[in-house]
Motif scaffolding. Structure first.
Motif, PDB file in Angstrom:
ATOM      1  N   ARG A 137       0.835  -1.190   0.000  1.00  0.00           N
ATOM      2  CA  ARG A 137       0.000   0.000   0.000  1.00  0.00           C
ATOM      3  C   ARG A 137       0.874   1.246   0.000  1.00  0.00           C
ATOM      4  O   ARG A 137       1.823   1.363   0.778  1.00  0.00           O
ATOM      5  CB  ARG A 137      -0.908   0.020   1.222  1.00  0.00           C
ATOM      6  N   GLU A 138       0.561   2.177  -0.877  1.00  0.00           N
ATOM      7  CA  GLU A 138       1.263   3.454  -0.957  1.00  0.00           C
ATOM      8  C   GLU A 138       0.258   4.572  -0.718  1.00  0.00           C
ATOM      9  O   GLU A 138      -0.763   4.658  -1.386  1.00  0.00           O
ATOM     10  CB  GLU A 138       1.928   3.617  -2.325  1.00  0.00           C
ATOM     11  N   ILE A 139       0.566   5.424   0.237  1.00  0.00           N
ATOM     12  CA  ILE A 139      -0.339   6.479   0.619  1.00  0.00           C
ATOM     13  C   ILE A 139       0.461   7.753   0.842  1.00  0.00           C
ATOM     14  O   ILE A 139       1.581   7.712   1.357  1.00  0.00           O
ATOM     15  CB  ILE A 139      -1.131   6.098   1.897  1.00  0.00           C
ATOM     16  N   GLY A 140      -0.076   8.877   0.430  1.00  0.00           N
ATOM     17  CA  GLY A 140       0.630  10.142   0.612  1.00  0.00           C
ATOM     18  C   GLY A 140      -0.063  11.251  -0.150  1.00  0.00           C
ATOM     19  O   GLY A 140      -1.178  11.094  -0.650  1.00  0.00           O
ATOM     20  N   PHE A 141       0.590  12.389  -0.230  1.00  0.00           N
ATOM     21  CA  PHE A 141       0.056  13.485  -1.034  1.00  0.00           C
ATOM     22  C   PHE A 141       1.202  14.361  -1.537  1.00  0.00           C
ATOM     23  O   PHE A 141       2.309  14.365  -0.978  1.00  0.00           O
ATOM     24  CB  PHE A 141      -0.967  14.333  -0.257  1.00  0.00           C
ATOM     25  N   ILE A 142       0.907  15.080  -2.610  1.00  0.00           N
ATOM     26  CA  ILE A 142       1.835  16.058  -3.164  1.00  0.00           C
ATOM     27  C   ILE A 142       1.225  17.436  -2.946  1.00  0.00           C
ATOM     28  O   ILE A 142       0.126  17.713  -3.437  1.00  0.00           O
ATOM     29  CB  ILE A 142       2.060  15.825  -4.664  1.00  0.00           C
ATOM     30  N   PRO A 143       1.867  18.317  -2.173  1.00  0.00           N
ATOM     31  CA  PRO A 143       1.326  19.663  -1.981  1.00  0.00           C
ATOM     32  C   PRO A 143       1.385  20.460  -3.286  1.00  0.00           C
ATOM     33  O   PRO A 143       2.411  20.444  -3.979  1.00  0.00           O
ATOM     34  CB  PRO A 143       2.245  20.273  -0.915  1.00  0.00           C
ATOM     35  N   ARG A 144       0.303  21.129  -3.620  1.00  0.00           N
ATOM     36  CA  ARG A 144       0.232  21.965  -4.811  1.00  0.00           C
ATOM     37  C   ARG A 144      -0.089  23.395  -4.380  1.00  0.00           C
ATOM     38  O   ARG A 144      -1.157  23.667  -3.839  1.00  0.00           O
ATOM     39  CB  ARG A 144      -0.864  21.479  -5.766  1.00  0.00           C
ATOM     40  N   SER A 145       0.840  24.305  -4.610  1.00  0.00           N
ATOM     41  CA  SER A 145       0.620  25.695  -4.231  1.00  0.00           C
ATOM     42  C   SER A 145      -0.482  26.302  -5.098  1.00  0.00           C
ATOM     43  O   SER A 145      -0.508  26.111  -6.317  1.00  0.00           O
ATOM     44  CB  SER A 145       1.915  26.488  -4.402  1.00  0.00           C
ATOM     45  N   LEU A 146      -1.401  27.021  -4.460  1.00  0.00           N
ATOM     46  CA  LEU A 146      -2.498  27.639  -5.198  1.00  0.00           C
ATOM     47  C   LEU A 146      -2.066  28.918  -5.900  1.00  0.00           C
ATOM     48  O   LEU A 146      -2.758  29.412  -6.784  1.00  0.00           O
ATOM     49  CB  LEU A 146      -3.650  27.951  -4.238  1.00  0.00           C
ATOM     50  N   LYS A 147      -0.912  29.439  -5.505  1.00  0.00           N
ATOM     51  CA  LYS A 147      -0.380  30.645  -6.151  1.00  0.00           C
ATOM     52  C   LYS A 147       1.127  30.494  -6.266  1.00  0.00           C
ATOM     53  O   LYS A 147       1.801  30.201  -5.292  1.00  0.00           O
ATOM     54  CB  LYS A 147      -0.731  31.902  -5.354  1.00  0.00           C
ATOM     55  N   MET A 148       1.642  30.691  -7.472  1.00  0.00           N
ATOM     56  CA  MET A 148       3.062  30.554  -7.709  1.00  0.00           C
ATOM     57  C   MET A 148       3.687  31.921  -7.988  1.00  0.00           C
ATOM     58  O   MET A 148       3.021  32.809  -8.516  1.00  0.00           O
ATOM     59  CB  MET A 148       3.335  29.623  -8.898  1.00  0.00           C
ATOM     60  N   PRO A 149       4.965  32.085  -7.647  1.00  0.00           N
ATOM     61  CA  PRO A 149       5.650  33.342  -7.984  1.00  0.00           C
ATOM     62  C   PRO A 149       5.822  33.469  -9.486  1.00  0.00           C
ATOM     63  O   PRO A 149       5.704  32.491 -10.238  1.00  0.00           O
ATOM     64  CB  PRO A 149       6.999  33.210  -7.266  1.00  0.00           C
ATOM     65  N   THR A 150       6.118  34.657  -9.934  1.00  0.00           N
ATOM     66  CA  THR A 150       6.226  34.897 -11.372  1.00  0.00           C
ATOM     67  C   THR A 150       7.471  34.244 -11.968  1.00  0.00           C
ATOM     68  O   THR A 150       7.503  33.949 -13.164  1.00  0.00           O
ATOM     69  CB  THR A 150       6.261  36.407 -11.660  1.00  0.00           C
ATOM     70  N   GLU A 151       8.492  34.021 -11.149  1.00  0.00           N
ATOM     71  CA  GLU A 151       9.703  33.388 -11.657  1.00  0.00           C
ATOM     72  C   GLU A 151      10.382  32.582 -10.557  1.00  0.00           C
ATOM     73  O   GLU A 151      10.148  32.809  -9.374  1.00  0.00           O
ATOM     74  CB  GLU A 151      10.676  34.422 -12.215  1.00  0.00           C
ATOM     75  N   ARG A 152      11.229  31.653 -10.973  1.00  0.00           N
ATOM     76  CA  ARG A 152      11.958  30.818 -10.024  1.00  0.00           C
ATOM     77  C   ARG A 152      13.059  31.628  -9.351  1.00  0.00           C
ATOM     78  O   ARG A 152      13.597  32.580  -9.933  1.00  0.00           O
ATOM     79  CB  ARG A 152      12.582  29.627 -10.727  1.00  0.00           C
ATOM     80  N   LEU A 153      13.380  31.241  -8.144  1.00  0.00           N
ATOM     81  CA  LEU A 153      14.483  31.851  -7.419  1.00  0.00           C
ATOM     82  C   LEU A 153      15.621  30.845  -7.365  1.00  0.00           C
ATOM     83  O   LEU A 153      15.495  29.786  -6.763  1.00  0.00           O
ATOM     84  CB  LEU A 153      14.065  32.248  -6.005  1.00  0.00           C
ATOM     85  N   LEU A 154      16.739  31.186  -8.007  1.00  0.00           N
ATOM     86  CA  LEU A 154      17.906  30.329  -8.039  1.00  0.00           C
ATOM     87  C   LEU A 154      19.042  30.995  -7.285  1.00  0.00           C
ATOM     88  O   LEU A 154      19.128  32.222  -7.206  1.00  0.00           O
ATOM     89  CB  LEU A 154      18.333  30.055  -9.485  1.00  0.00           C
ATOM     90  N   ALA A 155      19.908  30.182  -6.733  1.00  0.00           N
ATOM     91  CA  ALA A 155      21.090  30.706  -6.044  1.00  0.00           C
ATOM     92  C   ALA A 155      22.200  30.864  -7.071  1.00  0.00           C
ATOM     93  O   ALA A 155      23.099  30.033  -7.192  1.00  0.00           O
ATOM     94  CB  ALA A 155      21.506  29.766  -4.917  1.00  0.00           C
TER      95      ALA A 155
END
Length: 251
Positions: A137-155
């Motif tokens: 049995r595999e059980i879990g969830f993937i969180p999905r943000s309802l609002k995303m930023p306009t661009e990715r933040l990279l280091a």
């Protein structure tokens, strides 16, 4: 199976059926209409999260207990300049059976952070799965943000830790949630994990500080975790940084 008096007009009606126009046998408020749900899946219905998390913890414990006989005989061999050293698996991983599933840690991190002032479901949806494959049995969830930023933040190479602090504050402002950047970093690809490590390094060297107090919690993962405290502290192999509300110090 369907009611012959109320047959679905199209396939979509099986998944999102309209309300059946008939009197209710009870006077209590109806929370949801009839929903077709494929057997063995959790999608499409109402999920009681407290029960779901308890079930997730129980299944994780059962899976780890089932591995006990194999792991008791497992040895980790390390080869170094001083020769070879063998370590029993449980000596190297004494907290193996104390592991908390990442789904549970998601809620713990939220409750212990400054984001807790907002309702978690006002910002995140949970893509839940509950399936059985080959008897497991595999059980879990993937969180999905309802609002995303306009661009990715990279280091990016050469970017200062002070600039990164400004960028994560900008993300929080854009999302409308304190500490949003941390959850976008640990659950998604919008904030590179190297951003958290760069800030941690800035704290260790005293370039930035976090004067506000925050109970400790860690990002998901057994290795290279990012832990949040009121100030840098010695946590062995983990990387520890503080709460986001930052006090900038001189470079």
């Amino acid at each position: 199976m369907v009611d012959p008096d109320y047959r679905p007009g199209k396939v979509d009606d099986l998944f999102e059926p309209t309300w059946v126009l008939r009197g209710s046998a009870v006077e209590t408020q109806q929370l949801a209409g009839p929903v077709y749900r494929p057997r063995g899946r959790s999608g499409g219905g109402i999920v009681h999260m407290r029960s779901f998390l308890a079930r997730r913890t129980r299944i994780e414990r059962e899976l780890r207990d089932a591995q006990r006989p194999e792991l008791e005989n497992r040895v980790i061999r390390e080869v170094g300049p001083d020769g070879t050293r063998d370590t029993a698996f449980f000596d190297a991983n004494p907290d193996w059976f104390d592991s908390v599933p990442r789904e549970n840690r998601f809620f713990v991190a939220w409750e212990r952070s400054s984001a807790a002032a907002d309702r978690i479901f006002a910002h995140w949806a949970l893509d839940i799965h509950d399936v059985e494959d080959r008897g497991r049995r595999e059980i879990g969830f993937i969180p999905r943000s309802l609002k995303m930023p306009t661009e990715r933040l990279l280091a990016d190479e050469g970017v200062s830790v002070h600039r990164l602090m400004e960028r994560i504050e900008a993300i929080d402002t854009e999302i409308g949630l304190p500490f949003a950047w941390f959850f976008l970093m640990t659950h998604g690809h919008w904030v590179d994990s190297n951003v958290g490590h760069a800030i941690a390094n800035g704290l260790r060297t005293g370039r930035v500080g976090y004067p506000t107090r925050t109970p400790p919690f860690c990002s998901p993962g057994r290795t290279n975790r990012i832990c949040f405290e009121q100030a840098p502290w010695n946590c062995g192999s983990r990387t520890c940084i503080g709460r986001k509300t930052a006090e900038r110090r001189g470079a």
